[in-house]
Design a protein around this motif. Structure first.
Motif, mmCIF file in Angstrom:
data_model
loop_
_atom_site.group_PDB
_atom_site.id
_atom_site.type_symbol
_atom_site.label_atom_id
_atom_site.label_comp_id
_atom_site.label_asym_id
_atom_site.label_seq_id
_atom_site.Cartn_x
_atom_site.Cartn_y
_atom_site.Cartn_z
ATOM 1 N N UNK A 259 42.473 1.303 -33.160
ATOM 2 C CA UNK A 259 41.481 2.370 -33.268
ATOM 3 C C UNK A 259 42.095 3.676 -32.811
ATOM 4 N N UNK A 260 41.453 4.748 -33.215
ATOM 5 C CA UNK A 260 41.902 6.080 -32.837
ATOM 6 C C UNK A 260 41.294 6.443 -31.495
ATOM 7 N N UNK A 261 42.135 6.859 -30.557
ATOM 8 C CA UNK A 261 41.667 7.225 -29.228
ATOM 9 C C UNK A 261 42.197 8.603 -28.865
ATOM 10 N N UNK A 262 41.675 9.145 -27.766
ATOM 11 C CA UNK A 262 42.150 10.434 -27.258
ATOM 12 C C UNK A 262 42.184 10.382 -25.746
ATOM 13 N N UNK B 290 41.611 6.403 -22.060
ATOM 14 C CA UNK B 290 41.531 6.594 -23.510
ATOM 15 C C UNK B 290 40.079 6.610 -23.952
ATOM 16 N N UNK B 291 39.632 7.702 -24.547
ATOM 17 C CA UNK B 291 38.283 7.782 -25.095
ATOM 18 C C UNK B 291 38.276 7.208 -26.505
ATOM 19 N N UNK B 292 37.190 6.518 -26.871
ATOM 20 C CA UNK B 292 37.118 5.854 -28.163
ATOM 21 C C UNK B 292 35.667 5.802 -28.628
ATOM 22 N N UNK B 293 35.462 5.865 -29.934
ATOM 23 C CA UNK B 293 34.118 5.695 -30.489
ATOM 24 C C UNK B 293 33.721 4.234 -30.430
ATOM 25 N N UNK B 294 32.499 3.966 -30.004
ATOM 26 C CA UNK B 294 32.034 2.586 -29.904
ATOM 27 C C UNK B 294 31.931 1.876 -31.239
ATOM 28 N N UNK C 99 40.126 1.945 -21.626
ATOM 29 C CA UNK C 99 39.270 2.659 -22.572
ATOM 30 C C UNK C 99 37.934 3.013 -21.925
ATOM 31 N N UNK C 100 37.351 4.096 -22.407
ATOM 32 C CA UNK C 100 35.961 4.413 -22.093
ATOM 33 C C UNK C 100 35.290 4.830 -23.403
ATOM 34 N N UNK C 101 34.130 4.251 -23.683
ATOM 35 C CA UNK C 101 33.403 4.596 -24.902
ATOM 36 C C UNK C 101 32.795 5.978 -24.724
ATOM 37 N N UNK C 102 32.960 6.849 -25.706
ATOM 38 C CA UNK C 102 32.516 8.233 -25.589
ATOM 39 C C UNK C 102 31.002 8.314 -25.431
#
Length: 537
Positions: free
Chosen positions: A102-105, A111-115, A245-248
């Motif tokens: 997945x794409x993260x930032x 790392x932020x990521x869309x759920x 990771x943390x979900x945005x």
């Protein structure tokens, strides 16, 4: 042939004196020794500083039950942790699926990521968690059900329908969350990292909402840099902060490796999560929710949990300054990081400090309260009862035990209650003589709190008081995650017959399942045959 004399003038020595070279060599050796000593002393000062920080942290925690540096607890995939809400409802063993594609930032050191990103979560081909069992266990423990529902921002009677909006999955990355343990009849928050391979329930926005190993409710992590925390617990192989990771949140999403500060696009009316099949390493579609067999007719006032999932996942805040600071935030009701946490993160280069692993399994930064009689506690056990627990720091710390709640009058519901707010001000809440809806707001301007009706009825109040060691009644207002301690309460007899006759159907633990909880209870066979009630995910 002669050579010119070596050396130079010095006290007591003339040119060419053989003692001059030895003197120069000795001076050089002394200078190098001083440099080495300076380096060693500097290193010792740094080490001593770190030791003093952790020693001060431990002293303050031992005296007050509060951590100087907020804790971030590591929870392995099959570790329920202390004070779980329920027994495990996980249906898979610890698994390590492939890394998410997945794409993260980068965001606050993690790392932020869309759920809803395709490939963020995994499935083993069968249901990873038993939603029916979780619903049944909560229905059997009204206090746990109220605390669990309070974390999720729902009504207790909504639990079966809320569970039906979730989807069981397996984490493919170490994931930062706000976790909750169940102690003394209320939910206690702490920041935690769940190991990759942990079975969890996620909502339609792909945000983890419950841990299957313990039934604990979850919320998004605190909005603070991870470098300002102290990581505690036993790290697992390949654990690193940079791969956590943390979900945005609902006002941000990731695109092209960048955090965009606006709401993420909501999915279609019937959202689908794309999961990694751990057996084939391919993506498969999994419809969100519909994991229980519930009546076709939904309650008229039931929220649309699937549609509301994106709005429900804002950065969390907490009900008191102490609780907020334990989570790394500046104050009650704020989502802003504490300045000291942000400063530590900068000084640490984004890397949190590390405590020694806990030897007793306790949650760092949380005060542990064993039963007064020394017997083991079994919170959330199906059909079991809560074991009374102390709610204060042990007496040797000097903290006084809380005074029992003073009840006056007679009746079937609470008419007034008095509590002390975070500023130490005593607040009186006057309640109406008729509870005409599922929520009850105070009628006096001094109190701005609103409560769930059933939490104010005698069948709910008395068991909570009887279960508490100090006979303190605690109630969680709507919109709060922390219960308030009631100093005084006055009973009243409601003038509406419908309000009182409904009480046993929602809270009174009887041999017959409560009417509002029946949908989850009716799924008991799913515990032995999960595929009948919980589709594959």
């Amino acid at each position: 042939m002669t050579y010119p004399p070596t050396g130079g003038p010095g006290p007591g020595f003339g040119p060419g004196d053989p003692h001059t070279a030895a003197t120069i060599a000795l001076a050089g050796a002394q200078q190098r020794s001083r440099r080495r000593l300076t380096i060693i002393l500097s290193a010792l000062v740094v080490i001593l500083g770190l030791v003093l920080v952790f020693a001060a942290n431990q002293v303050i925690f031992n005296k007050t039950g509060k951590a100087l540096i907020p804790a971030l607890t590591l929870r392995s995939a099959d570790d329920p942790g202390p004070d779980p809400f329920t027994a495990s409802v996980a249906l898979v063993n610890k698994t390590q699926p492939i890394q998410p594609r997945v794409e993260t930032a980068q965001n606050n050191g993690v790392r932020a990521v869309n759920g809803t990103a395709a490939g963020l979560y995994a499935t083993t081909g069968t249901a990873s968690c038993d939603a029916a069992s979780l619903g049944n266990q909560l229905a059997a423990n009204p206090a746990a059900a109220r605390a669990w529902a309070g974390v999720q921002g729902i009504h207790t009677s909504d639990i079966p329908w809320y569970l039906n909006s979730l989807t069981p999955v397996v984490l493919t990355a170490d994931t930062w969350v706000t976790n909750y343990s169940f102690r003394s009849g209320s939910a206690s928050a702490y920041q935690a990292v769940l190991q990759s391979g942990t079975p969890v329930f996620v909502d339609a926005a792909g945000v983890p909402r419950a841990v299957c190993a313990c039934g604990n409710p979850l919320r998004p992590p605190a909005n603070a840099p991870i470098g300002g925390y102290r990581v505690t617990g036993s790290p697992w192989t390949n654990y690193t902060v940079n791969n956590t990771y943390r979900v945005t949140y609902n006002n941000t999403y990731v695109t092209n490796n960048t955090i965009v500060n606006q709401p993420a696009p909501a999915p279609a009316a019937a959202p689908v999560l794309q999961l990694i099949d751990a057996r084939t390493q391919t993506l498969i579609d999994q419809a969100v929710g519909d994991i229980l067999e519930l009546p076709a007719e939904r309650p008229a006032d039931l929220p649309n949990f699937v549609a509301n999932a994106f709005e429900a996942n804002a950065a969390p805040s907490f009900g008191s300054d102490d609780e907020a600071q334990e989570q790394g935030l500046v104050a009650a009701g704020s989502t802003e990081a504490d300045q000291a946490v942000a400063q530590r993160a900068t000084e640490n280069g984004g890397q949190p400090a590390t405590d020694q692993p806990s030897t007793d399994g306790t949650v760092p930064g949380e005060q542990q309260n064993p039963p007064a009689d020394g017997s083991p506690q079994s919170p959330g056990a199906p059909g079991g009862t809560e074991t009374p627990q102390n709610t204060e720091v042990p007496s040797e710390t000097g903290a006084p035990a809380p005074a029992p709640t003073q009840f006056r009058g007679t009746g079937d519901a609470i008419g007034t209650l008095v509590y002390r707010d975070a500023d130490g001000t005593t607040v009186t809440c006057t309640l109406p003589p008729t509870f005409e809806s599922s929520t009850v707001a105070a009628t006096n301007s001094d109190c701005t709190l609103t409560f769930h009706r059933e939490d104010l009825l005698e069948p709910a109040v008395t068991p909570l008081v009887d279960a508490d060691t100090h006979r303190v009644w605690r109630i969680t207002p709507i919109g709060h995650t922390t219960a308030i301690e009631v100093l005084e309460a006055q009973w009243q007899t409601l003038t509406s017959a419908t309000s009182t006759t409904e009480a046993p159907t929602t809270e009174a633990p009887t041999t017959e399942a409560p009417t509002t909880e029946a949908p989850a209870t009716s799924q008991a066979p799913a515990t032995t045959e999960p595929s009948a009630a919980v589709p594959s995910s």
